[in-house]
Motif scaffolding. Sequence first.
Motif, PDB file in Angstrom:
ATOM      1  N   GLY A   4     -22.811  11.006  23.497  1.00 18.22           N
ATOM      2  CA  GLY A   4     -22.647  10.872  25.110  1.00 18.22           C
ATOM      3  C   GLY A   4     -21.174  11.722  25.472  1.00 18.22           C
ATOM      4  O   GLY A   4     -20.924  11.825  26.475  1.00 18.22           O
ATOM      5  N   GLU A   5     -20.354  11.810  24.426  1.00 21.16           N
ATOM      6  CA  GLU A   5     -19.297  12.346  24.434  1.00 21.16           C
ATOM      7  C   GLU A   5     -19.196  13.975  24.344  1.00 21.16           C
ATOM      8  O   GLU A   5     -18.161  14.658  24.704  1.00 21.16           O
ATOM      9  CB  GLU A   5     -18.226  12.003  23.352  1.00 21.16           C
ATOM     10  N   ALA A   6     -20.230  14.686  24.095  1.00 20.19           N
ATOM     11  CA  ALA A   6     -20.283  16.125  24.248  1.00 20.19           C
ATOM     12  C   ALA A   6     -20.168  16.633  25.674  1.00 20.19           C
ATOM     13  O   ALA A   6     -20.423  16.066  26.639  1.00 20.19           O
ATOM     14  CB  ALA A   6     -21.233  16.397  23.486  1.00 20.19           C
ATOM     15  N   TYR A   7     -19.589  17.857  25.492  1.00 17.13           N
ATOM     16  CA  TYR A   7     -19.307  18.689  26.608  1.00 17.13           C
ATOM     17  C   TYR A   7     -19.766  20.165  26.581  1.00 17.13           C
ATOM     18  O   TYR A   7     -19.547  20.572  25.167  1.00 17.13           O
ATOM     19  CB  TYR A   7     -17.804  18.438  27.214  1.00 17.13           C
ATOM     20  N   MET A   8     -19.802  21.074  27.397  1.00 17.44           N
ATOM     21  CA  MET A   8     -20.237  22.297  27.292  1.00 17.44           C
ATOM     22  C   MET A   8     -19.013  22.903  26.633  1.00 17.44           C
ATOM     23  O   MET A   8     -17.986  23.073  27.116  1.00 17.44           O
ATOM     24  CB  MET A   8     -20.422  22.812  28.729  1.00 17.44           C
ATOM     25  N   GLY A   9     -19.230  23.507  25.703  1.00 12.97           N
ATOM     26  CA  GLY A   9     -18.161  24.287  24.681  1.00 12.97           C
ATOM     27  C   GLY A   9     -17.651  23.530  23.580  1.00 12.97           C
ATOM     28  O   GLY A   9     -16.854  24.133  22.772  1.00 12.97           O
ATOM     29  N   VAL A  10     -17.881  22.181  23.383  1.00 14.14           N
ATOM     30  CA  VAL A  10     -17.385  21.546  22.294  1.00 14.14           C
ATOM     31  C   VAL A  10     -17.906  22.105  21.022  1.00 14.14           C
ATOM     32  O   VAL A  10     -17.088  22.194  19.834  1.00 14.14           O
ATOM     33  CB  VAL A  10     -17.659  20.082  22.446  1.00 14.14           C
ATOM     34  N   GLY A  11     -19.053  22.798  20.825  1.00 15.11           N
ATOM     35  CA  GLY A  11     -19.597  23.386  19.626  1.00 15.11           C
ATOM     36  C   GLY A  11     -18.917  24.773  19.581  1.00 15.11           C
ATOM     37  O   GLY A  11     -18.588  25.391  18.373  1.00 15.11           O
ATOM     38  N   THR A  12     -18.640  25.400  20.783  1.00 10.18           N
ATOM     39  CA  THR A  12     -18.202  26.760  20.739  1.00 10.18           C
ATOM     40  C   THR A  12     -16.931  26.851  20.094  1.00 10.18           C
ATOM     41  O   THR A  12     -16.398  27.661  19.518  1.00 10.18           O
ATOM     42  CB  THR A  12     -18.092  27.365  22.224  1.00 10.18           C
ATOM     43  N   ARG A  13     -16.053  25.773  20.357  1.00 18.89           N
ATOM     44  CA  ARG A  13     -14.684  25.592  19.717  1.00 18.89           C
ATOM     45  C   ARG A  13     -14.664  25.618  18.173  1.00 18.89           C
ATOM     46  O   ARG A  13     -13.792  26.047  17.729  1.00 18.89           O
ATOM     47  CB  ARG A  13     -14.259  24.280  20.284  1.00 18.89           C
ATOM     48  N   ILE A  14     -15.713  25.031  17.579  1.00 17.19           N
ATOM     49  CA  ILE A  14     -15.863  24.854  16.171  1.00 17.19           C
ATOM     50  C   ILE A  14     -16.077  26.497  15.751  1.00 17.19           C
ATOM     51  O   ILE A  14     -15.435  26.789  14.648  1.00 17.19           O
ATOM     52  CB  ILE A  14     -17.087  24.057  15.690  1.00 17.19           C
ATOM     53  N   GLU A  15     -16.847  27.349  16.447  1.00 18.07           N
ATOM     54  CA  GLU A  15     -17.068  28.639  16.085  1.00 18.07           C
ATOM     55  C   GLU A  15     -15.951  29.409  16.383  1.00 18.07           C
ATOM     56  O   GLU A  15     -15.621  30.475  15.650  1.00 18.07           O
ATOM     57  CB  GLU A  15     -18.401  29.104  16.823  1.00 18.07           C
ATOM     58  N   GLN A  16     -15.691  29.499  17.615  1.00 19.06           N
ATOM     59  CA  GLN A  16     -14.487  30.498  18.138  1.00 19.06           C
ATOM     60  C   GLN A  16     -13.078  29.856  18.005  1.00 19.06           C
ATOM     61  O   GLN A  16     -12.003  30.720  18.346  1.00 19.06           O
ATOM     62  CB  GLN A  16     -14.918  30.800  19.401  1.00 19.06           C
ATOM     63  N   GLY A  17     -12.906  28.640  17.710  1.00 20.70           N
ATOM     64  CA  GLY A  17     -11.476  27.997  17.763  1.00 20.70           C
ATOM     65  C   GLY A  17     -10.784  28.102  19.133  1.00 20.70           C
ATOM     66  O   GLY A  17     -11.561  28.289  20.223  1.00 20.70           O
ATOM     67  N   THR A  18      -9.737  27.698  19.251  1.00 24.83           N
ATOM     68  CA  THR A  18      -8.881  27.753  20.483  1.00 24.83           C
ATOM     69  C   THR A  18      -8.611  29.163  21.065  1.00 24.83           C
ATOM     70  O   THR A  18      -8.186  30.019  19.952  1.00 24.83           O
ATOM     71  CB  THR A  18      -7.614  27.064  20.337  1.00 24.83           C
ATOM     72  N   PRO A  19      -9.007  29.781  22.049  1.00 22.34           N
ATOM     73  CA  PRO A  19      -8.649  30.948  22.497  1.00 22.34           C
ATOM     74  C   PRO A  19      -7.131  31.419  22.298  1.00 22.34           C
ATOM     75  O   PRO A  19      -6.504  30.661  22.349  1.00 22.34           O
ATOM     76  CB  PRO A  19      -9.018  30.916  23.845  1.00 22.34           C
ATOM     77  N   PRO A  20      -6.928  32.584  22.008  1.00 24.50           N
ATOM     78  CA  PRO A  20      -5.707  33.083  21.726  1.00 24.50           C
ATOM     79  C   PRO A  20      -4.932  32.689  22.915  1.00 24.50           C
ATOM     80  O   PRO A  20      -5.344  33.176  23.973  1.00 24.50           O
ATOM     81  CB  PRO A  20      -5.663  34.565  21.304  1.00 24.50           C
ATOM     82  N   GLY A  21      -3.455  32.443  22.731  1.00 21.14           N
ATOM     83  CA  GLY A  21      -2.506  32.193  24.037  1.00 21.14           C
ATOM     84  C   GLY A  21      -2.645  30.888  24.731  1.00 21.14           C
ATOM     85  O   GLY A  21      -1.957  30.631  25.568  1.00 21.14           O
TER      86      GLY A  21
END
Length: 303
Positions: free
Chosen positions: A58-75
């Motif tokens: 229930g805690e997942a949100y759109m992009g939580v898995g994308t963070r694992i792939e792409q990390g925190t965006p630069p800047g």
Amino acid sequence: MPANSSRSPHRRRARSGTAARAAALGGTLTAVLALVLTLAVPASAAQPPGPGERIQPGEAYMGVGTRIEQGTPPGGDRDGGTLAPADTSGVQGIDVSHWQGSINWNSVKAAGIDFAYIKATEGTSFKDSRFGANYTSAYYAGLIRGAYHFARPNYSNGATQANFFASNGGAWSRDNQTLPGVLDIEHNPSGAMCYGLSTTQMRTWINDFSTTYRARTGRDVVIYTTASWWNTCTGRWTGMSDKAPLWIAHWGVSSPTVPSGFPTWTIWQYTATGRVGGVAGDVDRNKFNGSMSRLLALANNTA
């Protein structure tokens, strides 16, 4: 017993009672003061779990898995990032869940946001606690809005989750303001990237979700994913290219990478650290690939 002795217990009880009442009054005043201070300070959004943190059902949100792939965006980062959006021109949107807390949707609209996707469900049983309030308020603020389902392919088959989604916020109606539902399928935030499914099993899962959703709503589901996840977990599958509009997540770039099997993108999530008036803290920012008239065509199934 001396007269003064017979009265002293009563005096002690009286003093004790007075002290108790004073203490109670003091406690009440303290509570009232705390309430006043609480009401005076705007509530901020809760902090969602990020990569490496345990993601409960229930805690997942759109992009939580994308963070694992792409990390925190630069800047920037999710605690107050300063990343400049890649492209704020054209038709702009956001996606939200209960993690954003209370949202002033009139302010969101005034900030130039035209559409929003709102988390409705996850897996087979979780319903987002703020979906109803967000979905209704976004509508009355004049945004074109839709619902999304965070997929958990290791919980059940695709048809079961599509039915759960369609019954709990993912339905569609031609009212000029409702977008088709979204299947948010991305890197597993709680385990193996592809949820323990083979590429063949994942294709079957997605196809079952898509077929069931269309049978329930009359619409093709929109697929939110990344090029890396799709190419890896479906084996560069082309089977959804003529069925599902693509919502691609690719942050910190001038143009997103489209996964194999899709001719182009319909929505692009270009940053996870955007700021929008009416929303506390960071929020995902999105761009629609077309004009407002094309967005309305997608909403009304006239595209």
